[in-house]
Design a protein around this motif. Sequence first.
Motif, short mmCIF file in Angstrom:
data_model
loop_
_atom_site.label_atom_id
_atom_site.label_comp_id
_atom_site.label_asym_id
_atom_site.label_seq_id
_atom_site.Cartn_x
_atom_site.Cartn_y
_atom_site.Cartn_z
N UNK A 73 8.78 0.00 0.15
CA UNK A 73 8.50 -1.12 -0.74
C UNK A 73 7.26 -0.80 -1.56
N UNK A 74 7.32 -1.17 -2.84
CA UNK A 74 6.18 -0.91 -3.71
C UNK A 74 5.76 -2.14 -4.50
N UNK A 75 6.73 -3.01 -4.84
CA UNK A 75 6.45 -4.20 -5.64
C UNK A 75 7.56 -5.20 -5.37
N UNK A 115 0.83 -1.19 0.00
CA UNK A 115 0.00 0.00 0.00
C UNK A 115 0.87 1.25 0.00
N UNK A 116 0.42 2.26 -0.71
CA UNK A 116 1.12 3.54 -0.74
C UNK A 116 0.27 4.60 -0.04
N UNK A 117 0.92 5.50 0.67
CA UNK A 117 0.21 6.54 1.40
C UNK A 117 -0.28 7.65 0.47
N UNK A 118 0.29 7.69 -0.71
CA UNK A 118 -0.11 8.63 -1.75
C UNK A 118 0.58 8.20 -3.02
N UNK A 119 0.23 8.73 -4.16
CA UNK A 119 0.88 8.34 -5.41
C UNK A 119 2.40 8.54 -5.34
N UNK A 120 3.14 7.45 -5.42
CA UNK A 120 4.60 7.51 -5.34
C UNK A 120 5.13 7.67 -3.94
N UNK A 121 4.26 7.68 -2.96
CA UNK A 121 4.67 7.87 -1.56
C UNK A 121 4.51 6.53 -0.84
N UNK A 122 5.57 5.70 -0.92
CA UNK A 122 5.49 4.37 -0.31
C UNK A 122 6.39 4.31 0.92
N UNK A 123 6.37 3.17 1.60
CA UNK A 123 7.09 3.03 2.87
C UNK A 123 8.38 2.21 2.72
#
Length: 394
Positions: free
Chosen positions: A54-56, A44-52
Motif C-alpha cells: 500500500x502506498x496511497x 511508509x515505504x522502506x525505500x523509494x518505490x519499495x512499499x508493503x
Amino acid sequence: MTHDDTPDDAADGRIETRAIHAGQDPDEETGAIMTPIYASSTYVQDGPGDHRGYEYSRTGNPTRSALEANLADLEGGEYGRAFASGMAGINTVLNLLESGDHVLAGEDVYGGTHRLFEQVYEDYDLEFSFVDTTDLEAVEAAVRPNTELVWVETPTNPLLRVNDIAALADLAHEHDALCAVDNTFATPYLQQPLDLGADVVSHSLTKYLGGHSDLVAGALVTDDPDLDERFGFYQNSVGATPGPFDCFLVLRGTKTLPVRMDRHCENARALARWLDDHPDVSDVYYPGLESHPQHDLAAEQMADFGGMLSFELDASLEEAAEVVSSTDVFTLAESLGGVESLIEQPATMTHAAIPAERRREAGLTDGLVRVSVGLEHVDDLRTDLESAFDTALE
C-alpha cells in the motif's frame, strides 16, 4: 436454484459461512476479530518505490481490500473493486467504452442509471437503446454492429421483471459484447450472475449488502483479469473510492446478509400475497407470485424472490402520493435494502429523471408504489398499509 446447489467446498464453506469469514482474517498483530479501519491516507515505504502493498489510500487501502475480497468471494468471482457509490461503479463500466459505441439496456432500469446513460454519456457520443429485456427477440432486434455492452437489471427496478441472465449473456457474447448485471435487488445470496455467464456484476452496496441505511458505496465483480485491471485503473485514476469506515460498515453488513435476506423474502412474500387479494390494488409485481410472468425463470435462477415488490393502485398521481405519505411503519424515503421498510412513488421520486412519456411507455404509471420490505413484524406492515389505503383512498 437453492442454496443447497452451492458447491460445498470444504476450504471455503457455503455462502452463510463465507459471508462471515471471506477476506477477513483476525488481525495478526492484535488478534482483533473485526477488520481494522485503516484511517490512513498514506503508508511508509522502506525505500523509494519499495512499499508493503500500500502506498496511497486512493490506490489501495487494507480495509477496502478485505471488502473487495469478501464481495468477490460471495459473487463467486475472482476480482472485486469497491467504489464510492453504485453509480460510480456503473460509470466505471461505461469508462470501458469508446465514442460511437452502443449500449443495450432494459426499459425500466433504475432512474439514476437511465440519467447517467442519457444525460451524461450521450454527450460523449455513446448510443443507448432501452428495450424490454424479458423479450429476447426484441433484444436481438435492437443489437447493432457497434453494440459493446448489454446492461441487465434483474429483478428490475421498479417493475420486478426477471431477465434470463444466461440467455442475455449468450446473446451479448454472440455479438462480441459484454454482459453486465446489476445484482443489487437479488444480492449474491439469491443470485449468481457470473455463474450464469455474465462478465461483470454491479452492486449498490448502499442497499442489502450494507443493509442498515448508513452508508453509500458500490462494487464491481468479475472473473476476467483484464477487465479487473481496467476497473482498477479507472478506480485509481478517477478516484471514486469508498473510505475505510464505509468499507468496514459493508463488511459488518455482509456478515448478516443471509439471515437478513431470509426475513426480507419471508415478509415480502406474505405482503405480496395479501396485496394480490386487496380491492384497492390492481396489480402486484413480485417474482414469488405464481401469477408473475417470469415466476418460473425466477425460481430457476434465484434461491428466493427478494425483499422488493411494487404494486399498482387504481389511483391518480396525487392519490398515490397521499398513500405513500400516510404510512407510519413504512418510511417515505428513496433507497432500499435496509432493515426498516421503505415506501416510495417512482413517478415522483426514484424514477422522476425519466421523461413522463417514456416512463409510462415502460409501464411506470402514476399509481405505481414501490416498497422495500424490511424486518419488522409482517402483521404491523399489513396494518400500516391498510391504514394508509383507508386514509388516502376513501
